[in-house]
Design an enzyme around this catalytic site. Structure first.
Site, PDB file in Angstrom:
ATOM      1  N   SER A 176      52.090  68.469   5.415  1.00  0.00           N
ATOM      2  CA  SER A 176      51.831  69.152   4.153  1.00  0.00           C
ATOM      3  C   SER A 176      51.044  70.441   4.281  1.00  0.00           C
ATOM      4  O   SER A 176      51.155  71.316   3.424  1.00  0.00           O
ATOM      5  CB  SER A 176      51.094  68.215   3.193  1.00  0.00           C
ATOM      6  OG  SER A 176      49.848  67.802   3.742  1.00  0.00           O
ATOM      7  N   HIS A 204      57.096  65.669   1.248  1.00  0.00           N
ATOM      8  CA  HIS A 204      57.487  67.076   1.137  1.00  0.00           C
ATOM      9  C   HIS A 204      58.886  67.356   1.694  1.00  0.00           C
ATOM     10  O   HIS A 204      59.305  68.510   1.729  1.00  0.00           O
ATOM     11  CB  HIS A 204      56.460  67.953   1.852  1.00  0.00           C
ATOM     12  CG  HIS A 204      55.085  67.843   1.284  1.00  0.00           C
ATOM     13  ND1 HIS A 204      54.636  68.636   0.243  1.00  0.00           N
ATOM     14  CD2 HIS A 204      54.052  67.010   1.583  1.00  0.00           C
ATOM     15  CE1 HIS A 204      53.389  68.306  -0.062  1.00  0.00           C
ATOM     16  NE2 HIS A 204      53.015  67.321   0.738  1.00  0.00           N
ATOM     17  N   LYS A 236      56.614  65.894  -6.494  1.00  0.00           N
ATOM     18  CA  LYS A 236      56.852  67.171  -5.807  1.00  0.00           C
ATOM     19  C   LYS A 236      58.252  67.657  -6.146  1.00  0.00           C
ATOM     20  O   LYS A 236      58.482  68.118  -7.259  1.00  0.00           O
ATOM     21  CB  LYS A 236      56.582  66.991  -4.320  1.00  0.00           C
ATOM     22  CG  LYS A 236      55.112  66.604  -4.074  1.00  0.00           C
ATOM     23  CD  LYS A 236      54.791  66.377  -2.645  1.00  0.00           C
ATOM     24  CE  LYS A 236      53.301  66.107  -2.455  1.00  0.00           C
ATOM     25  NZ  LYS A 236      52.803  64.876  -3.137  1.00  0.00           N
TER      26      LYS A 236
END
Length: 389
Positions: A176, A204, A236
């Site tokens: 990240s 992610h 996300k």
């Protein structure tokens, strides 16, 4: 003896590590108002631009009208609603796994999975740059805990040789703060040779990697035998909230029985699950979002290279620019904000000392002209801020 909180806070301020919460006064997006200032934002994790998508919003509103606004209880009492179940089934199909389990947050998903699977007498091996939630999970599990050098398979192999009991190898899919990918095929091969399991937190990666946005496992063509425990977060690229764990029938049933963060937590609002079902559909069907995002990444990396800045080796929307000292990272971030650009300065302990950085994140809602504006502002900001000793 008393708690000297004033001294602790003063020490953090002096080290340029004090953190404050920006006040977002608009919906999440690339153009926001923060603390009263209109800004072009390059710092959220809404990679596909779905957090404020009209279709996702409408699905949320329709879900709230039908199911109300609260989960009401834990999943094992009476909080497991039809939308939760439908989303779990959709996520299982999406990841190519028999089952998926909804969790209230990514942090809780990681804590729940690790602590339910290993304990005293077992071993947890983690990449040194794993997310804090993974590191905390390893420490709290009671298992023998060790960190191998970042993406270093020889370091992992040497620790595997000393492992005892059930062994769980844990890694981020996309790191990240660096934006680079785990060398997952090699990690899986090393683990398989020692009869260890691999757990991947692909918070992610989902939405950004893979032909259908299936993340790092799809990107590398791996399956449930390679990665028995797969974690994804929904706040996300999915644009909503919560998280999930995907794996075998036996894995999910084990987590339902033993994962304390699942057992003892109220379920997420069913309307969030309704919204996520829509965002999952968009994520899979609208490949133009990933294609556009990849073009923006290439544009940004080429532009930063021309500026002579130190850009980390990342093929993802996470594009960190190393500033070195916390003081310089804060100063350049402030200079960008003066020019209408919002980029967060990331400092220790989130990243190793001496590697404070601007964590630029790109979004499918950005345009090429937005990226050009960022590059121009970055050039000006760097020139305006002197090097720090």
């Amino acid at each position: 003896m008393s708690f000297d909180l004033t001294a602790r806070l003063a020490e953090r301020r002096a080290a340029h590590l004090y953190r404050q919460r920006p006040l977002l006064e608009t919906p999440q997006g690339v153009r926001v108002v923060v603390d009263g200032q209109p800004l072009l934002a390059f710092c959220n994790n809404d990679y596909l631009g779905l957090a404020n998508d009209p279709e996702v919003i409408e699905a949320f509103v329709a879900g709230a009208r039908t199911w109300g606004v609260g989960g009401g209880a834990s999943h094992l009492v009476v909080g497991h609603s039809t939308p939760h179940h439908q989303l779990e089934e959709a996520l299982a199909e999406f990841t190519g796994r028999p089952r998926a389990l909804l969790m209230s947050s990514g942090y809780m998903a990681n804590l729940g999975a690790v602590t339910a699977l290993v304990g005293q007498g077992d071993t947890v091996l983690e990449d040194r740059l794993n997310h804090a939630s993974l590191l905390d999970a390893g420490l709290l599990s009671g298992a023998r805990f060790s960190r191998y050098l970042h993406n270093d398979i020889s370091s992992l192999t040497s620790r595997l040789a000393k492992a005892t009991g059930n062994t769980l190898v844990v890694t981020d899919g996309v790191f990240s703060m660096d934006g680079d990918l785990a060398d997952l095929p090699a990690v899986c091969a090393a683990a398989r040779a020692k009869d260890a399991w691999v757990m991947v937190d692909d918070a992610h990666g989902f939405g950004c990697l893979g032909r259908q946005g299936g993340g790092i496992v799809e990107h590398y063509g791996l399956d449930v035998k390679d990665v028995p425990v797969l974690i994804g977060t929904l706040g996300k690229a999915f644009g909503t909230a919560g998280a999930f764990i995907a794996g075998s029938e036996e894995l999910i049933e084990t987590l339902i029985q033993f994962a304390r963060p699942y057992i003892y937590t109220t379920s997420q609002p069913p309307a969030v699950a309704c919204a996520t079902l829509k965002s999952l559909q968009i994520l899979r069907e609208q490949s133009w979002r990933r294609e556009h995002l990849n073009r923006l990444i290439a544009q940004f990396r080429a532009g930063v290279s021309d500026l002579g800045l130190q850009l980390m080796d990342s093929p993802t929307p996470i594009q960190p620019i190393v500033m070195g000292s916390s003081e310089r990272a804060i100063a350049v971030s402030a200079a960008l904000r003066e020019r209408g650009i919002l980029v967060t300065a990331i400092r220790p302990p989130t990243v190793p000392r001496g590697t404070a950085r601007l964590r630029v994140t790109l979004c499918a809602a950005h345009s090429e002209s937005d990226v050009a504006q960022l590059l121009d502002a970055l050039k000006q900001a760097i020139a305006a801020v002197p090097e720090c000793e």
